[in-house]
Design an enzyme around this catalytic site. Sequence first.
Site, mmCIF file in Angstrom:
data_model
loop_
_atom_site.group_PDB
_atom_site.id
_atom_site.type_symbol
_atom_site.label_atom_id
_atom_site.label_comp_id
_atom_site.label_asym_id
_atom_site.label_seq_id
_atom_site.Cartn_x
_atom_site.Cartn_y
_atom_site.Cartn_z
ATOM 1 N N ASP A 62 0.882 -1.408 -0.072
ATOM 2 C CA ASP A 62 -0.052 -0.068 0.138
ATOM 3 C C ASP A 62 0.818 1.446 -0.070
ATOM 4 O O ASP A 62 2.240 1.110 0.222
ATOM 5 C CB ASP A 62 -0.919 0.005 1.142
ATOM 6 C CG ASP A 62 -2.334 0.766 1.009
ATOM 7 O OD1 ASP A 62 -2.034 1.963 0.614
ATOM 8 O OD2 ASP A 62 -3.307 -0.096 1.359
ATOM 9 N N ASP B 298 3.515 1.794 -4.811
ATOM 10 C CA ASP B 298 2.856 2.533 -5.442
ATOM 11 C C ASP B 298 2.599 1.688 -6.686
ATOM 12 O O ASP B 298 3.140 1.496 -7.545
ATOM 13 C CB ASP B 298 3.497 3.860 -6.205
ATOM 14 C CG ASP B 298 2.539 4.584 -6.960
ATOM 15 O OD1 ASP B 298 1.404 4.111 -7.413
ATOM 16 O OD2 ASP B 298 3.045 5.620 -7.412
ATOM 17 N N VAL B 299 1.251 0.902 -6.893
ATOM 18 C CA VAL B 299 0.953 0.140 -7.493
ATOM 19 C C VAL B 299 0.767 0.844 -9.173
ATOM 20 O O VAL B 299 0.830 -0.262 -10.272
ATOM 21 C CB VAL B 299 -0.559 -0.494 -7.373
ATOM 22 C CG1 VAL B 299 -0.490 -1.294 -6.114
ATOM 23 C CG2 VAL B 299 -1.713 0.367 -7.307
ATOM 24 N N TYR C 149 -13.356 5.114 -13.921
ATOM 25 C CA TYR C 149 -13.572 4.275 -13.074
ATOM 26 C C TYR C 149 -14.360 3.007 -13.717
ATOM 27 O O TYR C 149 -13.827 1.819 -13.638
ATOM 28 C CB TYR C 149 -14.282 4.704 -11.643
ATOM 29 C CG TYR C 149 -14.430 3.788 -10.921
ATOM 30 C CD1 TYR C 149 -13.238 3.038 -10.008
ATOM 31 C CD2 TYR C 149 -15.576 2.879 -10.572
ATOM 32 C CE1 TYR C 149 -13.808 2.038 -8.881
ATOM 33 C CE2 TYR C 149 -15.795 2.079 -9.744
ATOM 34 C CZ TYR C 149 -14.620 1.511 -8.905
ATOM 35 O OH TYR C 149 -15.298 0.523 -8.060
ATOM 36 N N LYS D 33 -12.744 -0.947 -14.603
ATOM 37 C CA LYS D 33 -13.295 -1.983 -14.017
ATOM 38 C C LYS D 33 -13.924 -2.872 -15.026
ATOM 39 O O LYS D 33 -13.588 -4.032 -14.843
ATOM 40 C CB LYS D 33 -14.305 -1.575 -12.991
ATOM 41 C CG LYS D 33 -13.459 -0.614 -11.471
ATOM 42 C CD LYS D 33 -12.469 -1.610 -11.262
ATOM 43 C CE LYS D 33 -12.175 -0.983 -9.762
ATOM 44 N NZ LYS D 33 -10.865 -1.650 -9.138
ATOM 45 N N THR E 25 -16.700 0.690 2.884
ATOM 46 C CA THR E 25 -15.352 0.840 2.807
ATOM 47 C C THR E 25 -14.825 2.535 2.811
ATOM 48 O O THR E 25 -15.904 3.092 2.536
ATOM 49 C CB THR E 25 -14.309 0.211 1.922
ATOM 50 O OG1 THR E 25 -14.547 0.711 0.485
ATOM 51 C CG2 THR E 25 -14.730 -1.173 1.666
ATOM 52 N N THR F 286 -16.026 4.276 -0.098
ATOM 53 C CA THR F 286 -17.484 4.081 -0.496
ATOM 54 C C THR F 286 -18.410 5.183 0.460
ATOM 55 O O THR F 286 -19.384 4.964 0.852
ATOM 56 C CB THR F 286 -18.174 2.876 -0.692
ATOM 57 O OG1 THR F 286 -18.201 2.130 0.402
ATOM 58 C CG2 THR F 286 -17.644 2.026 -1.873
#
Length: 278
Positions: free
Chosen positions: A38, A61-62, A155, A159, A190, A193
Amino acid sequence: MAQELAGKVAIVTGGASGIGRATAELFVAEGAQVVIADVDAGNGEELAARLGAAAVFRRTDVANPDDLRALVDFAIERFGGLHIMFNNAGVSGAMHPRFLDDDFKDFERVVGINLLSVMVGSQAAGRHMARHGGGVIINNASIAGVLPGQALMTYRATKSAVIHLSKCIAIDLAEYGIRVIALAPGHIRTPLTSFAPPGISAEVADRVRVAVGAAFDSNQPLKRTGRPEDVAQTVLFMASDRAAQITGVALPVDGGITAGDPVNHLQDIMAARARALA
């Protein structure tokens, strides 16, 4: 616990909070050694310390492919292998209720975190798994990638791409004994959201969560609040040998949202008919 993942090594990206945190906790409880990845070092290190020797935090950092490749190398060096890759990290991006108002300023950031990271993470993990008897790659998508809708177009597009990508990778990597699954969580409570803006009091944030929760439930047939632990349990099943014959699927964890409209429109139609005939 049944220790379903005893002897397994897993990476969980976005593991410092939400679904990733719940999954890391469950994986360790089930016997796995887990690398928590993370950008949130504070929460990530706290979680790893609490979980003990079976967990370690790695700031990642993905959106940076080099970071992801180094993450996979780190997991292999630290724990001696890699059996489960959970590409979980994601962001929603800037909220633009109308597509025509979207300035696309965060396009590259959202694509980098939500899509490129899944491609690179799957490839890096897959290369090791292909040489070491297989494994499982689980990619976190969203019901926003299944159902068309308004707002958050970047987004939604990422997805949807994660779901299609996962199925393609599943076909490509099957010869190596690597299973690939996409998850499509629904309205899971989460931080992502919560819709609570930064800087507000805890009391106001609570009111926002309650109001948003009611709106979430309105289009969900199963009137039950979705929790990160619900998704974590699904990830556990998919990562375990119980799911040995499952690959190339997109599994909703959504309380029935993608099953169809929960409103009884026939009832509304018949009521309208009755009023017209009265």
